[in-house]
Each structure stands twice: as C-alpha cells, then as structure tokens.
Design a protein around this motif. Sequence first.
Motif, PDB file in Angstrom:
ATOM      1  N   ARG A   1       0.833  -1.204   0.000  1.00 28.92           N
ATOM      2  CA  ARG A   1       0.000   0.000   0.000  1.00 28.92           C
ATOM      3  C   ARG A   1       0.868   1.254   0.000  1.00 28.92           C
ATOM      4  O   ARG A   1       0.552   2.238  -0.671  1.00 28.92           O
ATOM      5  N   ILE A   2       1.967   1.199   0.743  1.00 30.39           N
ATOM      6  CA  ILE A   2       2.904   2.336   0.737  1.00 30.39           C
ATOM      7  C   ILE A   2       3.506   2.507  -0.657  1.00 30.39           C
ATOM      8  O   ILE A   2       3.692   3.633  -1.141  1.00 30.39           O
ATOM      9  N   GLY A   3       3.814   1.404  -1.321  1.00 28.58           N
ATOM     10  CA  GLY A   3       4.343   1.474  -2.693  1.00 28.58           C
ATOM     11  C   GLY A   3       3.361   2.121  -3.644  1.00 28.58           C
ATOM     12  O   GLY A   3       3.749   2.912  -4.517  1.00 28.58           O
ATOM     13  N   THR A   4       2.076   1.813  -3.481  1.00 29.75           N
ATOM     14  CA  THR A   4       1.049   2.446  -4.319  1.00 29.75           C
ATOM     15  C   THR A   4       0.976   3.943  -4.040  1.00 29.75           C
ATOM     16  O   THR A   4       0.875   4.757  -4.970  1.00 29.75           O
ATOM     17  N   ALA A   5       1.047   4.308  -2.769  1.00 32.02           N
ATOM     18  CA  ALA A   5       1.039   5.730  -2.403  1.00 32.02           C
ATOM     19  C   ALA A   5       2.267   6.442  -2.966  1.00 32.02           C
ATOM     20  O   ALA A   5       2.187   7.590  -3.422  1.00 32.02           O
ATOM     21  N   ASP A   6       3.411   5.754  -2.946  1.00 29.69           N
ATOM     22  CA  ASP A   6       4.644   6.314  -3.505  1.00 29.69           C
ATOM     23  C   ASP A   6       4.497   6.559  -5.008  1.00 29.69           C
ATOM     24  O   ASP A   6       4.922   7.592  -5.527  1.00 29.69           O
ATOM     25  N   ARG A   7       3.869   5.632  -5.693  1.00 29.97           N
ATOM     26  CA  ARG A   7       3.649   5.777  -7.131  1.00 29.97           C
ATOM     27  C   ARG A   7       2.730   6.977  -7.422  1.00 29.97           C
ATOM     28  O   ARG A   7       2.962   7.742  -8.354  1.00 29.97           O
ATOM     29  N   GLU A   8       1.707   7.140  -6.589  1.00 26.73           N
ATOM     30  CA  GLU A   8       0.785   8.259  -6.765  1.00 26.73           C
ATOM     31  C   GLU A   8       1.484   9.594  -6.495  1.00 26.73           C
ATOM     32  O   GLU A   8       1.225  10.587  -7.188  1.00 26.73           O
ATOM     33  N   LEU A   9       2.374   9.609  -5.506  1.00 22.76           N
ATOM     34  CA  LEU A   9       3.137  10.831  -5.217  1.00 22.76           C
ATOM     35  C   LEU A   9       3.985  11.225  -6.417  1.00 22.76           C
ATOM     36  O   LEU A   9       4.040  12.403  -6.800  1.00 22.76           O
ATOM     37  N   ILE A  10       4.669  10.253  -7.017  1.00 26.44           N
ATOM     38  CA  ILE A  10       5.525  10.531  -8.173  1.00 26.44           C
ATOM     39  C   ILE A  10       4.704  11.074  -9.341  1.00 26.44           C
ATOM     40  O   ILE A  10       5.079  12.067  -9.978  1.00 26.44           O
ATOM     41  N   GLN A  11       3.576  10.447  -9.610  1.00 27.52           N
ATOM     42  CA  GLN A  11       2.748  10.872 -10.736  1.00 27.52           C
ATOM     43  C   GLN A  11       2.187  12.272 -10.514  1.00 27.52           C
ATOM     44  O   GLN A  11       2.232  13.122 -11.416  1.00 27.52           O
ATOM     45  N   THR A  12       1.678  12.526  -9.312  1.00 29.80           N
ATOM     46  CA  THR A  12       1.099  13.839  -9.011  1.00 29.80           C
ATOM     47  C   THR A  12       2.161  14.928  -9.047  1.00 29.80           C
ATOM     48  O   THR A  12       1.940  16.015  -9.601  1.00 29.80           O
TER      49      THR A  12
ATOM     50  N   ASP B   1       1.079  22.763  -4.642  1.00 34.55           N
ATOM     51  CA  ASP B   1       0.557  21.463  -5.068  1.00 34.55           C
ATOM     52  C   ASP B   1       1.520  20.335  -4.672  1.00 34.55           C
ATOM     53  O   ASP B   1       1.087  19.252  -4.266  1.00 34.55           O
ATOM     54  N   PHE B   2       2.822  20.592  -4.809  1.00 31.58           N
ATOM     55  CA  PHE B   2       3.833  19.591  -4.463  1.00 31.58           C
ATOM     56  C   PHE B   2       3.810  19.294  -2.965  1.00 31.58           C
ATOM     57  O   PHE B   2       3.860  18.138  -2.540  1.00 31.58           O
ATOM     58  N   VAL B   3       3.716  20.356  -2.171  1.00 29.01           N
ATOM     59  CA  VAL B   3       3.662  20.179  -0.708  1.00 29.01           C
ATOM     60  C   VAL B   3       2.404  19.410  -0.317  1.00 29.01           C
ATOM     61  O   VAL B   3       2.446  18.532   0.546  1.00 29.01           O
ATOM     62  N   GLU B   4       1.291  19.718  -0.961  1.00 27.41           N
ATOM     63  CA  GLU B   4       0.042  19.010  -0.661  1.00 27.41           C
ATOM     64  C   GLU B   4       0.155  17.527  -1.023  1.00 27.41           C
ATOM     65  O   GLU B   4      -0.335  16.654  -0.289  1.00 27.41           O
ATOM     66  N   ALA B   5       0.812  17.234  -2.150  1.00 28.20           N
ATOM     67  CA  ALA B   5       1.004  15.836  -2.547  1.00 28.20           C
ATOM     68  C   ALA B   5       1.869  15.099  -1.535  1.00 28.20           C
ATOM     69  O   ALA B   5       1.587  13.942  -1.176  1.00 28.20           O
ATOM     70  N   GLN B   6       2.931  15.753  -1.066  1.00 26.26           N
ATOM     71  CA  GLN B   6       3.786  15.135  -0.052  1.00 26.26           C
ATOM     72  C   GLN B   6       3.022  14.930   1.257  1.00 26.26           C
ATOM     73  O   GLN B   6       3.156  13.888   1.901  1.00 26.26           O
TER      74      GLN B   6
ATOM     75  N   TYR C   1       0.823  11.979   0.943  1.00 23.15           N
ATOM     76  CA  TYR C   1       1.625  10.748   0.939  1.00 23.15           C
ATOM     77  C   TYR C   1       2.058  10.359   2.355  1.00 23.15           C
ATOM     78  O   TYR C   1       1.875   9.213   2.786  1.00 23.15           O
ATOM     79  N   TYR C   2       2.619  11.317   3.101  1.00 21.50           N
ATOM     80  CA  TYR C   2       3.104  11.001   4.441  1.00 21.50           C
ATOM     81  C   TYR C   2       1.952  10.680   5.387  1.00 21.50           C
ATOM     82  O   TYR C   2       2.093   9.831   6.275  1.00 21.50           O
ATOM     83  N   ALA C   3       0.803  11.336   5.197  1.00 24.20           N
ATOM     84  CA  ALA C   3      -0.370  11.029   6.022  1.00 24.20           C
ATOM     85  C   ALA C   3      -0.856   9.604   5.746  1.00 24.20           C
ATOM     86  O   ALA C   3      -1.223   8.869   6.681  1.00 24.20           O
ATOM     87  N   GLN C   4      -0.851   9.215   4.472  1.00 24.24           N
ATOM     88  CA  GLN C   4      -1.241   7.850   4.123  1.00 24.24           C
ATOM     89  C   GLN C   4      -0.293   6.835   4.747  1.00 24.24           C
ATOM     90  O   GLN C   4      -0.732   5.834   5.329  1.00 24.24           O
ATOM     91  N   CYS C   5       1.018   7.090   4.620  1.00 24.32           N
ATOM     92  CA  CYS C   5       2.009   6.166   5.181  1.00 24.32           C
ATOM     93  C   CYS C   5       1.843   6.044   6.700  1.00 24.32           C
ATOM     94  O   CYS C   5       1.915   4.937   7.260  1.00 24.32           O
ATOM     95  N   TYR C   6       1.622   7.161   7.357  1.00 25.32           N
ATOM     96  CA  TYR C   6       1.446   7.138   8.809  1.00 25.32           C
ATOM     97  C   TYR C   6       0.216   6.307   9.180  1.00 25.32           C
ATOM     98  O   TYR C   6       0.272   5.474  10.100  1.00 25.32           O
ATOM     99  N   GLN C   7      -0.886   6.518   8.469  1.00 18.99           N
ATOM    100  CA  GLN C   7      -2.106   5.777   8.768  1.00 18.99           C
ATOM    101  C   GLN C   7      -1.931   4.290   8.504  1.00 18.99           C
ATOM    102  O   GLN C   7      -2.397   3.449   9.277  1.00 18.99           O
ATOM    103  N   TYR C   8      -1.255   3.958   7.396  1.00 17.55           N
ATOM    104  CA  TYR C   8      -1.003   2.545   7.088  1.00 17.55           C
ATOM    105  C   TYR C   8      -0.200   1.875   8.204  1.00 17.55           C
ATOM    106  O   TYR C   8      -0.507   0.754   8.632  1.00 17.55           O
TER     107      TYR C   8
END
Length: 365
Positions: free
Chosen positions: A127-138, A229-234, A237-244
């Motif tokens: 799940r973290i890998g998926t979030a990482d992929r979304e961060l890169i794309q965004t 936008d970049f800060v919001e994407a980060q 991402y970090y909020a998702q990782c923390y929750q996971y």
Amino acid sequence: MNIMDFNVKKLAADAGTFLSRAVQFTEEKLGQAEKTELDAHLENLLSKAECTKIWTEKIMKQTEVLLQPNPNARIEEFVYEKLDRKAPSRINNPELLGQYMIDAGTEFGPGTAYGNALIKCGETQKRIGTADRELIQTSALNFLTPLRNFIEGDYKTIAKERKLLQNKRLDLDAAKTRLKKAKAAETKSSSEQELRITQSEFDRQAEITRLLLEGISSTHAHHLRCLNDFVEAQMTYYAQCYQYMLDLQKQLGSFPSNYLSNNNQTSGTPVPSALSNVIGPSAMASTGSLVVTSPSNLNDLKESSGSRKARVLYDYDAANSSELSLLADEVITVFSVVGMDSDWLMGERGNQKGKVPITYLELLN
C-alpha cells in the motif's frame, strides 16, 4: 537577377555583418571600443531571469532525484520521454519488499505468528508502494512539468531574444564607430543613416526583451502555486504512510498470544526486545510475575487513583525537566494524573519524579 546571385549576395551580407560584430566584440574586450550599456531596469530583469533559470534547474533535478533515487531508472524515463513513448510500469522498492514479505509469510504459514505478521507487513508495504507511485505521478504533473516547461519553453525564448539584443547592440556600436571614423561628407551621411536604423532596431529589440523578462514575475507566481501542489502531494503521501503503519501496528498488537507461541508451540522465552519495539508492550505477554501491558490494563490504571510497579523495557533519555530518564530493567512506581496525555504516566523513583512514556513500561502484579 537569378536565385543564385541573390543567395551569394545575401551570404556575403551576412558574412559582413558577422565580421563587423566579431570585430566590435573583440575591440570591446580589448578596451579599444565603446560599448552601449543597457539601462539598469533591463539589466535587473536579465539578472532575475538568469537567477530563476539556474535555481529552477537545480530544484527540478533534485526533485527528480528525490522522487526517483535510481539514476538508471531516471535515464530510462528520460529516453522514453524523448521518444514520446510511455515508460514501462516498474515495481517500486516498497512493492517489491511487500511481495517478498507476503511470499515468505505464505511459505512459513499464515497460521504462525511470524508468517501472519509478515503477510500483514507485506500488505502494508505494498500500500505504501502504491502511495509512492501516486506521489511521483502527481508531483511530475503538477510540479516538475511546469518547471520543465519554463526551462525548455519560456526561458529558451528569452535566451533567443537576449541573443538578438546582443547582436543589435553590437551592430549599433559598430555603426557608431564607423560614424566616428567617417571623413567624407557622403560617407558620414551614409553612416548617420545606418546609425539611425541600428538605433531603431536596438530600441525595438530592447523593448521586446523587456516585455518578455517582465513575465518572470508571473512565472514566480505560477511556480508558487505548483510548489503548493507539491507540498500538498507530499502531505497526502506522508499522512497515508502514517495511517497505514498505525493500522499495521494495531493489527500486530491484536493477537499477543501468537507472539509467544509460534507454530502453536508454547514457549517460556520472552519476546525479543527488537520485536517489542515494533509491536509495543501492549502486544507482549509475560511469564512469572509480569502481565500483559494491554490497553485495558493501562486504562484501568489511568482511571484509578492508585499506583503500580512497572518494569522499564528500554533505556529512555528525558527530553526535558518534566520527564524522567529510565534505565532498562529497573522497577519504578507509576500512577496516573488527571489531564495527562494518554501516552504518558507519572513515574517515581525515590525522590525523582517525572513523566514516562507508556510504551517503555510493563506493569507488574
């Protein structure tokens, strides 16, 4: 006049202009010719544009390194981009680690404590890998692309017009030099006309360049929005990782008995401290006089007005004077204080008293 004659004359004229500019430039460098200086406002605009270009390139390149640390992967993506082709999907490091953990857990047995934990950790890593992929794309779409468009588009136009301005300035100064050297009336008249033309072309090019350069302020405003936008994407991402990871920690702490009996075999050996760091004391059962420091035990203690003895699991250095430093395996007295944060208790050792973190303790009977 045929086309060949026209091309030869144009080539000769261009060669003459190039030679004139080269001579003027060389004499300026040697201090043998005067140079028309640009006005201060235009010089400031040119300096601001150059500074913007340099730092935009640095920020863009380092962001690419942050999002994709693998240099070979960055080169591959660059090649595919230049070929106008989509780069093949590549499994990232968290996804690969997650798959290894799931495969290992399946091999060891989902019914075992270690196998079950590996599978849960593997699913979280994926799940973290998926979030990482979304961060890169965004980030690539909302931050890197606008920066790259400026470097490869707007700034290239500015650089082109700046070069034209330099050429027009050399033509103007060369015309001034020829006028100074003109002696005959006819030659002087021709030189004056040439000066008027070159002055007009220089002024026109200076105005074009100025208008382009004044757009740098708008570029900064646009890049500021992209940065948000970049800060919001980060942040996402970090909020998702923390929750996971928070969910994973809860899952690992939900079946403490499994951590003492792998393969359904009872063991009297305490759980290694390295694992207790991951799952927390709340997931640990004990032997002898020790009991599980479960959330219910702690809640009972926090709701009561009494005190309990607790063994310290790991060394802890107090962050400030309100906290109590701890040494592993020592026994202290702990009690609850109304209004204290749920992750802390008040600890007491002799005459010393201070806050202690719950996760560093194991309550005694």
